[in-house]
Write a protein that holds these residues in place. Structure first.
Motif, PDB file in Angstrom:
ATOM      1  N   MET A   1      14.399 -12.088  15.354  1.00  0.00           N
ATOM      2  CA  MET A   1      13.887 -11.338  16.503  1.00  0.00           C
ATOM      3  C   MET A   1      12.593 -10.627  16.116  1.00  0.00           C
ATOM      4  SD  MET A   1      17.218  -9.920  18.555  1.00  0.00           S
ATOM      5  CE  MET A   1      17.957  -8.987  17.228  1.00  0.00           C
ATOM      6  N   VAL A   2      12.705  -9.411  15.616  1.00  0.00           N
ATOM      7  CA  VAL A   2      11.509  -8.674  15.196  1.00  0.00           C
ATOM      8  C   VAL A   2      10.966  -9.301  13.918  1.00  0.00           C
ATOM      9  CG1 VAL A   2      10.594  -6.436  14.494  1.00  0.00           C
ATOM     10  CG2 VAL A   2      12.401  -6.548  16.212  1.00  0.00           C
ATOM     11  N   ASP A   3       9.661  -9.458  13.855  1.00  0.00           N
ATOM     12  CA  ASP A   3       9.074 -10.047  12.652  1.00  0.00           C
ATOM     13  C   ASP A   3       7.869  -9.219  12.200  1.00  0.00           C
ATOM     14  OD1 ASP A   3       8.910 -11.814  10.543  1.00  0.00           O
ATOM     15  OD2 ASP A   3       7.796 -13.311  11.643  1.00  0.00           O
ATOM     16  N   TYR A   4       6.675  -9.654  12.535  1.00  0.00           N
ATOM     17  CA  TYR A   4       5.465  -8.958  12.081  1.00  0.00           C
ATOM     18  C   TYR A   4       5.357  -7.579  12.745  1.00  0.00           C
ATOM     19  CZ  TYR A   4       0.494  -8.036  11.241  1.00  0.00           C
ATOM     20  OH  TYR A   4      -0.696  -7.463  10.870  1.00  0.00           O
ATOM     21  N   ILE A   5       4.996  -6.581  11.945  1.00  0.00           N
ATOM     22  CA  ILE A   5       4.722  -5.244  12.467  1.00  0.00           C
ATOM     23  C   ILE A   5       3.458  -4.703  11.804  1.00  0.00           C
ATOM     24  CG2 ILE A   5       7.163  -4.682  12.883  1.00  0.00           C
ATOM     25  CD1 ILE A   5       6.812  -2.804  10.307  1.00  0.00           C
ATOM     26  N   LYS A   6       2.826  -3.743  12.459  1.00  0.00           N
ATOM     27  CA  LYS A   6       1.735  -2.982  11.851  1.00  0.00           C
ATOM     28  C   LYS A   6       1.938  -1.512  12.191  1.00  0.00           C
ATOM     29  CE  LYS A   6      -3.293  -2.608  11.338  1.00  0.00           C
ATOM     30  NZ  LYS A   6      -4.620  -3.131  11.760  1.00  0.00           N
ATOM     31  N   ILE A   7       2.065  -0.700  11.148  1.00  0.00           N
ATOM     32  CA  ILE A   7       2.205   0.752  11.289  1.00  0.00           C
ATOM     33  C   ILE A   7       0.864   1.381  10.946  1.00  0.00           C
ATOM     34  CG2 ILE A   7       3.512   2.788  10.586  1.00  0.00           C
ATOM     35  CD1 ILE A   7       5.636   0.865   9.463  1.00  0.00           C
ATOM     36  N   TYR A   8       0.409   2.282  11.789  1.00  0.00           N
ATOM     37  CA  TYR A   8      -0.941   2.833  11.642  1.00  0.00           C
ATOM     38  C   TYR A   8      -0.887   4.336  11.383  1.00  0.00           C
ATOM     39  CZ  TYR A   8      -5.807   3.874  12.946  1.00  0.00           C
ATOM     40  OH  TYR A   8      -7.107   4.298  12.954  1.00  0.00           O
ATOM     41  N   TYR A   9      -1.499   4.748  10.278  1.00  0.00           N
ATOM     42  CA  TYR A   9      -1.590   6.159   9.927  1.00  0.00           C
ATOM     43  C   TYR A   9      -2.987   6.657  10.310  1.00  0.00           C
ATOM     44  CZ  TYR A   9       2.670   5.692   7.118  1.00  0.00           C
ATOM     45  OH  TYR A   9       3.969   5.473   6.699  1.00  0.00           O
ATOM     46  N   GLN A  10      -3.075   7.293  11.471  1.00  0.00           N
ATOM     47  CA  GLN A  10      -4.377   7.786  11.922  1.00  0.00           C
ATOM     48  C   GLN A  10      -4.861   8.939  11.042  1.00  0.00           C
ATOM     49  OE1 GLN A  10      -4.547   8.721  16.082  1.00  0.00           O
ATOM     50  NE2 GLN A  10      -6.761   9.020  16.060  1.00  0.00           N
ATOM     51  N   ASP A  11      -3.929   9.840  10.712  1.00  0.00           N
ATOM     52  CA  ASP A  11      -4.229  10.904   9.752  1.00  0.00           C
ATOM     53  C   ASP A  11      -3.697  10.431   8.404  1.00  0.00           C
ATOM     54  OD1 ASP A  11      -4.547  13.129   8.204  1.00  0.00           O
ATOM     55  OD2 ASP A  11      -3.304  14.443   9.436  1.00  0.00           O
ATOM     56  N   LYS A  12      -4.591  10.068   7.510  1.00  0.00           N
ATOM     57  CA  LYS A  12      -4.179   9.394   6.283  1.00  0.00           C
ATOM     58  C   LYS A  12      -3.885  10.360   5.135  1.00  0.00           C
ATOM     59  CE  LYS A  12      -8.593   9.133   4.046  1.00  0.00           C
ATOM     60  NZ  LYS A  12      -9.204   8.585   2.862  1.00  0.00           N
ATOM     61  N   SER A  13      -4.035  11.666   5.344  1.00  0.00           N
ATOM     62  CA  SER A  13      -3.978  12.608   4.219  1.00  0.00           C
ATOM     63  C   SER A  13      -2.649  12.523   3.471  1.00  0.00           C
ATOM     64  CB  SER A  13      -4.237  14.033   4.704  1.00  0.00           C
ATOM     65  OG  SER A  13      -3.368  14.368   5.781  1.00  0.00           O
ATOM     66  N   ARG A  14      -1.527  12.676   4.173  1.00  0.00           N
ATOM     67  CA  ARG A  14      -0.217  12.614   3.512  1.00  0.00           C
ATOM     68  C   ARG A  14       0.066  11.209   3.015  1.00  0.00           C
ATOM     69  NH1 ARG A  14       4.490  15.312   3.840  1.00  0.00           N
ATOM     70  NH2 ARG A  14       5.555  13.628   4.954  1.00  0.00           N
ATOM     71  N   PHE A  15      -0.351  10.230   3.776  1.00  0.00           N
ATOM     72  CA  PHE A  15      -0.116   8.839   3.415  1.00  0.00           C
ATOM     73  C   PHE A  15      -0.865   8.482   2.128  1.00  0.00           C
ATOM     74  CE2 PHE A  15      -1.205   4.227   4.085  1.00  0.00           C
ATOM     75  CZ  PHE A  15       0.081   3.746   3.893  1.00  0.00           C
ATOM     76  N   GLU A  16      -2.120   8.866   2.031  1.00  0.00           N
ATOM     77  CA  GLU A  16      -2.906   8.557   0.836  1.00  0.00           C
ATOM     78  C   GLU A  16      -2.315   9.230  -0.393  1.00  0.00           C
ATOM     79  OE1 GLU A  16      -7.413   9.223  -0.960  1.00  0.00           O
ATOM     80  OE2 GLU A  16      -7.110   9.146   1.208  1.00  0.00           O
ATOM     81  N   SER A  17      -1.913  10.488  -0.239  1.00  0.00           N
ATOM     82  CA  SER A  17      -1.308  11.199  -1.361  1.00  0.00           C
ATOM     83  C   SER A  17      -0.023  10.514  -1.805  1.00  0.00           C
ATOM     84  CB  SER A  17      -1.026  12.649  -0.964  1.00  0.00           C
ATOM     85  OG  SER A  17      -0.364  13.343  -2.001  1.00  0.00           O
ATOM     86  N   PHE A  18       0.759  10.051  -0.841  1.00  0.00           N
ATOM     87  CA  PHE A  18       2.026   9.374  -1.140  1.00  0.00           C
ATOM     88  C   PHE A  18       1.766   8.052  -1.852  1.00  0.00           C
ATOM     89  CE2 PHE A  18       5.503   6.488  -0.074  1.00  0.00           C
ATOM     90  CZ  PHE A  18       6.624   7.260  -0.353  1.00  0.00           C
ATOM     91  N   VAL A  19       0.827   7.270  -1.345  1.00  0.00           N
ATOM     92  CA  VAL A  19       0.541   5.956  -1.921  1.00  0.00           C
ATOM     93  C   VAL A  19      -0.001   6.079  -3.344  1.00  0.00           C
ATOM     94  CG1 VAL A  19      -0.970   3.931  -1.722  1.00  0.00           C
ATOM     95  CG2 VAL A  19       0.210   4.820   0.300  1.00  0.00           C
ATOM     96  N   CYS A  20      -0.828   7.078  -3.588  1.00  0.00           N
ATOM     97  CA  CYS A  20      -1.468   7.233  -4.896  1.00  0.00           C
ATOM     98  C   CYS A  20      -0.567   7.908  -5.935  1.00  0.00           C
ATOM     99  CB  CYS A  20      -2.771   8.022  -4.751  1.00  0.00           C
ATOM    100  SG  CYS A  20      -4.038   7.127  -3.825  1.00  0.00           S
ATOM    101  N   ASN A  21       0.614   8.334  -5.515  1.00  0.00           N
ATOM    102  CA  ASN A  21       1.567   8.951  -6.440  1.00  0.00           C
ATOM    103  C   ASN A  21       2.265   7.834  -7.228  1.00  0.00           C
ATOM    104  OD1 ASN A  21       3.753  10.188  -7.722  1.00  0.00           O
ATOM    105  ND2 ASN A  21       4.091  11.631  -6.040  1.00  0.00           N
ATOM    106  N   PRO A  22       2.125   7.805  -8.548  1.00  0.00           N
ATOM    107  CA  PRO A  22       2.739   6.725  -9.340  1.00  0.00           C
ATOM    108  C   PRO A  22       4.256   6.695  -9.267  1.00  0.00           C
ATOM    109  CG  PRO A  22       1.850   8.447 -10.767  1.00  0.00           C
ATOM    110  CD  PRO A  22       1.370   8.748  -9.380  1.00  0.00           C
ATOM    111  N   GLU A  23       4.873   7.760  -8.817  1.00  0.00           N
ATOM    112  CA  GLU A  23       6.322   7.742  -8.637  1.00  0.00           C
ATOM    113  C   GLU A  23       6.723   6.869  -7.450  1.00  0.00           C
ATOM    114  OE1 GLU A  23       7.806  11.685  -8.325  1.00  0.00           O
ATOM    115  OE2 GLU A  23       7.211  12.259 -10.367  1.00  0.00           O
ATOM    116  N   ASN A  24       5.781   6.642  -6.530  1.00  0.00           N
ATOM    117  CA  ASN A  24       6.070   5.836  -5.348  1.00  0.00           C
ATOM    118  C   ASN A  24       5.605   4.386  -5.509  1.00  0.00           C
ATOM    119  OD1 ASN A  24       7.099   8.151  -4.008  1.00  0.00           O
ATOM    120  ND2 ASN A  24       5.015   8.774  -3.484  1.00  0.00           N
ATOM    121  N   PHE A  25       4.437   4.187  -6.107  1.00  0.00           N
ATOM    122  CA  PHE A  25       3.913   2.848  -6.346  1.00  0.00           C
ATOM    123  C   PHE A  25       3.349   2.797  -7.762  1.00  0.00           C
ATOM    124  CE2 PHE A  25       3.688   3.285  -1.729  1.00  0.00           C
ATOM    125  CZ  PHE A  25       4.286   2.098  -1.320  1.00  0.00           C
TER     126      PHE A  25
END
Length: 296
Positions: A1-25
């Motif tokens: 049923m559901v397949d491709y999705i795109k999630i958009y972070y308009q305010d990237k501040s928390r997202f960027e901090s989360f992504v750049c944390n080596p504990e997460n990636f």
């Protein structure tokens, strides 16, 4: 049923901090200026095939949640098996656990489709029986990655695709996929879908299915009639009506009322000579598969 999705972070501040944390990636790729030594956007990483990207202004996550589920559960990268309601919920929970603020950021693209087993090759059905959508010819009419038939109809806010899933993955059984890909969020927001966790709501999944079936009903799918006893006058009409150029160019200058009269005459001929059996069969198979998926 559901397949491709795109999630958009308009305010990237928390997202960027989360992504750049080596504990997460563990690893995040970026561009390094050769002479300046400056690290530049975009920052890119992934998990289970889901692309994660931070740009200078925004952030987003995109790809097939069906494939992501298969990747982290069975270690396989495909989306031809059944992906029912319980698996969708687990996939959404998994993706939410790997990211931040998934319940608050907007979905901007979404794909909904169903795989059905067919009694004959899906490529044969697509090549011989699938003609048009809303009396419009396909924008793409080609082999899917060189393996099997695909027809795609492009609109401003969505794409409609029908293709041979079995040939795509070299399966030993016939598998046809019919899907709608929403490329503008307003198209599925009309149904009440704004965030990824909304797709755990069965009522909203049913709305997506009804939308899918409406798009399917608009398809022109007719049976082969080479061996039918059709009068010469009706045969000439069918040959004319089966050609998308007739609708898109031949009668483009006529009034809407005249076009509707021709459209009704076309449907009358298809019913008169019983040329809708393939379409009816596919409709039944889509409904049967959805009922199974939503309950499993």
């Amino acid at each position: 049923m559901v397949d491709y999705i795109k999630i958009y972070y308009q305010d990237k501040s928390r997202f960027e901090s989360f992504v750049c944390n080596p504990e997460n990636f563990e690893e995040v790729d970026a561009i390094l200026g050769l002479h300046s030594g400056r690290i530049k956007y975009p920052y890119c990483t992934e998990f289970s095939g889901m692309e994660v990207r931070v740009t200078s202004k925004h952030g987003y996550v995109r790809n097939s949640i069906h494939k992501a589920y298969n990747d982290y559960t069975i270690g396989e990268n495909h989306n031809y098996n059944d992906f029912g309601y319980s698996k969708i919920c687990k996939a959404i929970d998994y993706i939410s656990s790997k990211l931040v603020d998934v319940d608050r950021v907007k979905l901007t693209q979404l794909e909904f489709g169903i795989n059905i087993e067919t009694p004959v090759s899906a490529s044969d059905i697509i090549r011989q029986n699938v003609l048009m959508h809303k009396l419009k010819g396909p924008n793409h009419n080609r082999l899917f990655n060189g393996m099997g038939e695909l027809k795609q109809f492009d609109y401003h806010n969505h794409f409609i695709k029908i293709y041979d899933k079995a040939k795509q993955y070299r399966l030993n059984y016939n598998l046809l996929r019919f899907e709608v890909k929403f490329i503008k969020a307003k198209e599925f927001q009309k149904l009440g879908i704004f965030h990824l966790p909304d797709l755990k709501n069965k009522l909203l999944l049913r709305k997506l299915f009804l939308n899918l079936m409406l798009r399917f009903e608009e398809m022109t799918i007719i049976d082969n009639y080479a061996d039918r006893d059709i009068s010469p006058a009706d045969l000439n009409k069918l040959c004319r009506y089966n050609n998308p150029n007739y609708w898109e160019q031949g009668i483009a200058h006529l009034t809407p009322q005249t076009k509707m009269r021709h459209s009704r005459d076309y449907l009358r001929l298809l019913q008169k000579y019983d040329l809708l059996k393939t379409k009816v069969l596919l409709q039944k198979l889509l409904l049967k598969k959805f009922i199974y998926l939503i309950n499993n």
